[in-house]
Design a protein around this motif. Structure first.
Motif, PDB file in Angstrom:
ATOM      1  N   LEU A 144      -7.435 -18.472   7.477  1.00 40.02           N
ATOM      2  CA  LEU A 144      -6.184 -18.104   7.127  1.00 40.02           C
ATOM      3  C   LEU A 144      -6.078 -17.860   5.510  1.00 40.02           C
ATOM      4  N   ALA A 145      -6.423 -19.201   4.685  1.00 37.65           N
ATOM      5  CA  ALA A 145      -6.324 -19.162   3.494  1.00 37.65           C
ATOM      6  C   ALA A 145      -7.340 -17.949   2.862  1.00 37.65           C
ATOM      7  N   SER A 146      -8.327 -17.668   3.292  1.00 35.38           N
ATOM      8  CA  SER A 146      -9.129 -16.434   3.023  1.00 35.38           C
ATOM      9  C   SER A 146      -8.277 -15.088   3.208  1.00 35.38           C
ATOM     10  N   SER A 147      -7.657 -15.123   4.262  1.00 36.75           N
ATOM     11  CA  SER A 147      -6.873 -13.963   4.617  1.00 36.75           C
ATOM     12  C   SER A 147      -5.670 -13.785   3.465  1.00 36.75           C
ATOM     13  N   GLY A 148      -5.290 -15.042   3.155  1.00 39.73           N
ATOM     14  CA  GLY A 148      -4.247 -14.907   2.250  1.00 39.73           C
ATOM     15  C   GLY A 148      -4.625 -14.472   0.796  1.00 39.73           C
ATOM     16  N   VAL A 149      -5.883 -14.970   0.442  1.00 42.21           N
ATOM     17  CA  VAL A 149      -6.508 -14.671  -0.871  1.00 42.21           C
ATOM     18  C   VAL A 149      -6.830 -13.211  -0.924  1.00 42.21           C
ATOM     19  N   ALA A 150      -7.408 -12.501   0.363  1.00 38.66           N
ATOM     20  CA  ALA A 150      -7.802 -11.375   0.512  1.00 38.66           C
ATOM     21  C   ALA A 150      -6.295 -10.464   0.329  1.00 38.66           C
ATOM     22  N   PHE A 151      -5.111 -10.721   0.984  1.00 37.38           N
ATOM     23  CA  PHE A 151      -3.863 -10.150   1.024  1.00 37.38           C
ATOM     24  C   PHE A 151      -3.403  -9.820  -0.597  1.00 37.38           C
ATOM     25  N   VAL A 152      -3.307 -11.000  -1.250  1.00 40.99           N
ATOM     26  CA  VAL A 152      -2.947 -11.011  -2.623  1.00 40.99           C
ATOM     27  C   VAL A 152      -3.904  -9.911  -3.623  1.00 40.99           C
ATOM     28  N   GLY A 153      -5.063  -9.883  -3.287  1.00 46.66           N
ATOM     29  CA  GLY A 153      -5.760  -8.993  -4.120  1.00 46.66           C
ATOM     30  C   GLY A 153      -5.740  -7.625  -3.663  1.00 46.66           C
ATOM     31  N   GLY A 154      -5.499  -7.605  -2.386  1.00 42.84           N
ATOM     32  CA  GLY A 154      -5.264  -6.216  -2.035  1.00 42.84           C
ATOM     33  C   GLY A 154      -3.809  -5.923  -2.466  1.00 42.84           C
ATOM     34  N   LEU A 155      -2.990  -6.483  -2.332  1.00 45.51           N
ATOM     35  CA  LEU A 155      -1.534  -6.171  -2.814  1.00 45.51           C
ATOM     36  C   LEU A 155      -1.516  -5.775  -4.039  1.00 45.51           C
ATOM     37  N   ALA A 156      -2.146  -6.712  -4.899  1.00 50.25           N
ATOM     38  CA  ALA A 156      -2.189  -6.574  -6.541  1.00 50.25           C
ATOM     39  C   ALA A 156      -2.795  -5.073  -6.852  1.00 50.25           C
ATOM     40  N   ALA A 157      -3.763  -4.747  -6.104  1.00 52.16           N
ATOM     41  CA  ALA A 157      -4.524  -3.306  -6.316  1.00 52.16           C
ATOM     42  C   ALA A 157      -3.712  -2.341  -6.202  1.00 52.16           C
ATOM     43  N   ALA A 158      -3.092  -2.410  -4.842  1.00 54.02           N
ATOM     44  CA  ALA A 158      -2.148  -1.130  -4.473  1.00 54.02           C
ATOM     45  C   ALA A 158      -1.068  -1.355  -5.477  1.00 54.02           C
ATOM     46  N   ALA A 159      -0.522  -2.227  -5.858  1.00 52.51           N
ATOM     47  CA  ALA A 159       0.736  -2.207  -6.878  1.00 52.51           C
ATOM     48  C   ALA A 159       0.128  -1.557  -8.131  1.00 52.51           C
ATOM     49  N   VAL A 160      -0.870  -1.738  -8.813  1.00 51.61           N
ATOM     50  CA  VAL A 160      -1.329  -1.096  -9.757  1.00 51.61           C
ATOM     51  C   VAL A 160      -1.502   0.277  -9.583  1.00 51.61           C
ATOM     52  N   VAL A 161      -2.167   0.893  -8.465  1.00 39.25           N
ATOM     53  CA  VAL A 161      -2.401   2.179  -8.221  1.00 39.25           C
ATOM     54  C   VAL A 161      -1.134   2.950  -8.051  1.00 39.25           C
ATOM     55  N   LEU A 162       0.017   2.326  -7.244  1.00 37.17           N
ATOM     56  CA  LEU A 162       1.063   2.690  -7.023  1.00 37.17           C
ATOM     57  C   LEU A 162       2.021   3.061  -8.170  1.00 37.17           C
ATOM     58  N   GLY A 163       1.837   1.858  -9.065  1.00 39.09           N
ATOM     59  CA  GLY A 163       2.296   1.948 -10.351  1.00 39.09           C
ATOM     60  C   GLY A 163       2.075   2.998 -11.347  1.00 39.09           C
ATOM     61  N   LEU A 164       0.643   3.136 -11.410  1.00 38.55           N
ATOM     62  CA  LEU A 164       0.135   4.243 -12.236  1.00 38.55           C
ATOM     63  C   LEU A 164       0.422   5.796 -11.849  1.00 38.55           C
ATOM     64  N   SER A 165       0.386   5.734 -10.413  1.00 40.10           N
ATOM     65  CA  SER A 165       0.396   7.248 -10.008  1.00 40.10           C
ATOM     66  C   SER A 165       1.744   7.689  -9.506  1.00 40.10           C
ATOM     67  N   GLY A 166       2.478   6.731  -9.053  1.00 41.13           N
ATOM     68  CA  GLY A 166       3.811   7.150  -8.421  1.00 41.13           C
ATOM     69  C   GLY A 166       3.621   7.808  -6.974  1.00 41.13           C
ATOM     70  N   LEU A 167       4.435   7.238  -6.280  1.00 40.06           N
ATOM     71  CA  LEU A 167       4.572   7.514  -4.810  1.00 40.06           C
ATOM     72  C   LEU A 167       5.076   9.152  -4.573  1.00 40.06           C
ATOM     73  N   GLY A 168       4.377   9.800  -3.953  1.00 43.46           N
ATOM     74  CA  GLY A 168       4.803  11.105  -3.757  1.00 43.46           C
ATOM     75  C   GLY A 168       4.533  12.061  -5.109  1.00 43.46           C
ATOM     76  N   ALA A 169       3.728  11.537  -6.046  1.00 47.83           N
ATOM     77  CA  ALA A 169       3.345  12.428  -7.344  1.00 47.83           C
ATOM     78  C   ALA A 169       2.380  13.412  -7.469  1.00 47.83           C
TER      79      ALA A 169
END
Length: 688
Positions: free
Chosen positions: A130-155
């Motif tokens: 479960l702790a590994s899942s939490g670490v993976a969740f934080v890493g995946g969410l951070a990467a998605a946030a960077v991508v969405l912030g750079l490109s913009g949804l619906g861009a």
């Protein structure tokens, strides 16, 4: 194509639509159950359907029961759970972004989770699941946030995917660097990254199932708001839907689902991309599937079919003792790569280079000054690269070595170091020239051999030779790399040429080919000698380790040929990079010129990969920087780009050898860390 209105006589009734939706859902559920049953009967042990049934009712031999209960049932359950959550996550991401190419893979969610788990492994702390899942969740969410912030949804349909794919390359390069630096702490992480649903008991499935159910429940509660987003942001706001909060919540829940899948089975590639795409044709015929509340569970069932079906087909057509070593993620990545290429050829696209890049002019004095400075920098970097390393030398030692008067220790150091420096210099120059040619021919500022999959094809050809032949020579390795690069370039440029080398389409097809070649390379590494994994990883990271003077001879010959051709044909390069009409008006055979320059770029890329491994982004950064410094005339761009490429790779190799000595990092990892932000910057600038 015109859309005709549906008449009342032909419009399906609500009752008919609901009946059809129920029938399709039931059929998918039965297919999932059938695939799960078949999957349970497959494996290396001689345990067939009869033994499985006896194990389920408690009458089997203890050995057979152990195989079924501890291995096969958990494997089928993991495949069902992973496929379902990835299908749901992909459907949610595509719905909130209105982007048919959005998925956990293309938004770098999996790459972010991979890096986060790699960083956690380096600490040496053993984490529960479960702790590994939490670490993976934080890493995946951070990467998605960077991508969405750079490109913009619906861009734009592909811009978001380009940003995610580029970020995934950079994050994966960093993670592979950690694997090389900390082999004991990260043992098994490379195999895990290929994605395998093999399990040892039900513990993992039972712990991740509640996470998946919670994510699905959260998305179903958001279903009405997500449906409103499909009407457009303004219309959704008019209906009282908080647009930004809805999107953010949906992305967080999708990242949570992806983290559960990654934790349980590693990254299973492209299920989140393919499953929703297979539901869309159904939605055009069955109206309930156009609504998120019905589409999400159906996408989950299709995802389960994809994962279990890939596992069943793999074990049906590959011998059991071989299939057990092949990760399921490799099979789904190959299917997904083909799917991404097909999708890329159908999406709408943008135009070519920016006008400001075409009009930039610099004086001759600026060109001469820039060239002189770069030559001085190149000399300084070369001297530093020869003198510095695990053993520091003096210029006098180099002079004595050149005259054959050096001692045994100094001679050994320079005999191994000088070929490495030459390989870095020549590979950087060759990749920069290849990038210059590709960008000129395609008139695409985002084109580069690594991004377009050409380097990946060269790497596949070289790894295929290395893993099957024990005594591969320099020229044979260069030939294998060129053959691989040629095949991948035919696919990429052939498909992109149909649309006139449109900017984003070309890059997206290249990403698809790069993904496919990476999956095949992983397959070769997994199926051959386990020692090949570290050897291939070191080479794929762009390392010049172990290079000898004969290894760099093919590259030196090809680079000299490439520079001569580029300089002699500089006017044709200028005309080709302008537009489609001007070269023809001036009597230039555009198709022949384009084919010749592309063939030369493939030759340069293949020999560079054979000599120094996979080094990305040099062909992107060097031509861009050269045009910014001296303008766009190729008589000036070519020499400046070649010098910049040589400086960049030699500096990266020097830093990789000295920054954390005695440990070493490949030059390809260093250039990926530099090139990924630069690619994202170019993407943002073209958006503006």
């Amino acid at each position: 194509m015109a859309v005709t209105a549906t008449t009342p006589a032909t419009r399906p009734s609500t009752a008919t639509s609901r009946t059809g939706a129920a029938a399709v859902t039931a059929a998918l559920a039965l297919l999932v159950a059938a695939l799960a049953v078949v999957d349970i009967t497959q494996g290396t042990a001689a345990v067939g359907a009869g033994e499985v049934w006896k194990a389920l009712i408690g009458r089997a031999d203890p050995a057979d029961a152990s195989v079924v209960i501890a291995s096969r049932l958990p494997r089928a359950a993991a495949g069902l759970l992973v496929g379902a959550v990835l299908g749901v996550a992909g459907a949610a991401l595509q719905a909130v972004s209105r982007n048919v190419l959005a998925s956990p893979d293309t938004l770098a969610v999996n790459a972010g989770s991979y890096l986060a788990l790699g960083l956690a492994a380096v600490t040496g702390v053993s984490l529960p699941l479960l702790a590994s899942s939490g670490v993976a969740f934080v890493g995946g969410l951070a990467a998605a946030a960077v991508v969405l912030g750079l490109s913009g949804l619906g861009a734009g349909t592909v811009r978001l995917v380009l940003a995610g794919s580029a970020l995934a390359l950079g994050l994966t390069a960093i993670t592979e660097g950690l694997l090389l630096l900390f082999p004991q702490e990260t043992e098994g992480l490379y195999q895990w990254n290929q994605g395998s649903i093999a399990q040892n008991g039900f513990d993992g499935v039972l712990q991740m199932a509640p996470v998946g159910l919670a994510g699905l429940a959260g998305l179903l509660l958001l279903a009405r708001r997500i449906d409103a987003l499909s009407l457009g942001d303004d219309a959704a706001r008019g209906l009282g839907v908080p647009v930004r909060a809805t999107r953010l919540t949906a992305v967080v829940l999708a990242a949570l689902l992806s983290a559960a899948a990654v934790t349980l089975a590693g990254p299973i590639g492209f299920v989140g991309l393919c499953a929703p795409a297979l539901v869309r044709p159904l939605a055009r015929r069955i109206r309930p599937f156009t609504r998120t509340r019905a589409a999400l569970p159906v996408a989950g069932l299709v995802g389960a079919v994809l994962v279990l079906g890939s596992d069943v087909l793999l074990r049906a057509f590959v011998p059991a003792d071989v299939a057990v070593a092949v990760p399921t993620g490799v099979a789904t990545s190959l299917v997904g790569a083909v799917f991404l290429i097909v999708m890329a050829t159908r999406v709408r696209d943008g135009a070519g280079a920016a006008a400001s890049d075409k009009l930039r002019i610099r004086s001759r004095a600026v060109f001469l000054t820039t060239t002189a400075v770069l030559v001085a920098v190149l000399v300084g970097v070369t001297i530093a690269a020869v003198l510095l390393g695990d053993s520091k030398l003096l210029l006098g030692d180099v002079v004595n070595w050149a005259q054959g008067r050096a001692g045994r220790t100094v001679g050994f150091v320079l005999d191994t170091r000088v070929p490495r420096v030459l390989a870095a210099l020549l590979a950087g120059a060759a990749l920069a020239l290849a990038g210059t040619l590709v960008q000129a021919v395609t008139r695409n500022p985002l084109a580069e051999p690594g991004i377009l999959g050409v380097s990946g094809g060269a790497a596949l050809g070289a790894v295929l030779l290395v893993t099957t032949t024990s005594d591969a020579g320099s020229w044979s390795l260069a030939g294998a790399a060129f053959a691989g690069a040629a095949v991948s370039s035919v696919v990429v440029f052939g498909l992109a040429a149909r649309g006139g080398f449109r900017q984003n389409r070309l890059v997206l097809v290249g990403f698809g080919v790069a993904t496919g070649t990476a999956a095949l390379i992983s397959l070769l590494i997994v199926l051959t000698d386990p020692f090949n994994a570290t050897k291939a990883l070191t080479w794929l990271s762009g390392s010049t380790y172990g290079r000898t003077l004969p290894d760099v001879v093919p590259l030196a010959v090809v680079l000299a040929l490439g520079v001569l051709v580029a300089v002699a044909r500089r006017t044709e390069l200028d005309l080709t990079s302008l537009d489609e009409d001007t070269p023809r008006l001036l009597g230039l055979g555009l198709s022949r010129a384009r084919l010749g320059f592309l063939a030369l770029s493939v030759l340069l890329s293949g020999t560079a990969v054979a000599a120094a491994g996979t080094i990305g982004f040099v062909g992107l950064v060097a031509p861009h920087a050269a045009r910014a410094l001296v303008g766009r005339q190729h008589a000036r761009v070519v020499p400046v780009a070649v010098l910049l490429g040589a400086v960049l790779v030699c500096t990266a190799d020097l830093l990789g050898r000295t920054a954390i000595a005695p440990a070493q990092l490949g030059a390809g990892l260093m250039t990926a860390v530099i090139g990924t932000p630069y690619f994202l910057h170019l993407l943002m600038r073209s958006r503006r």
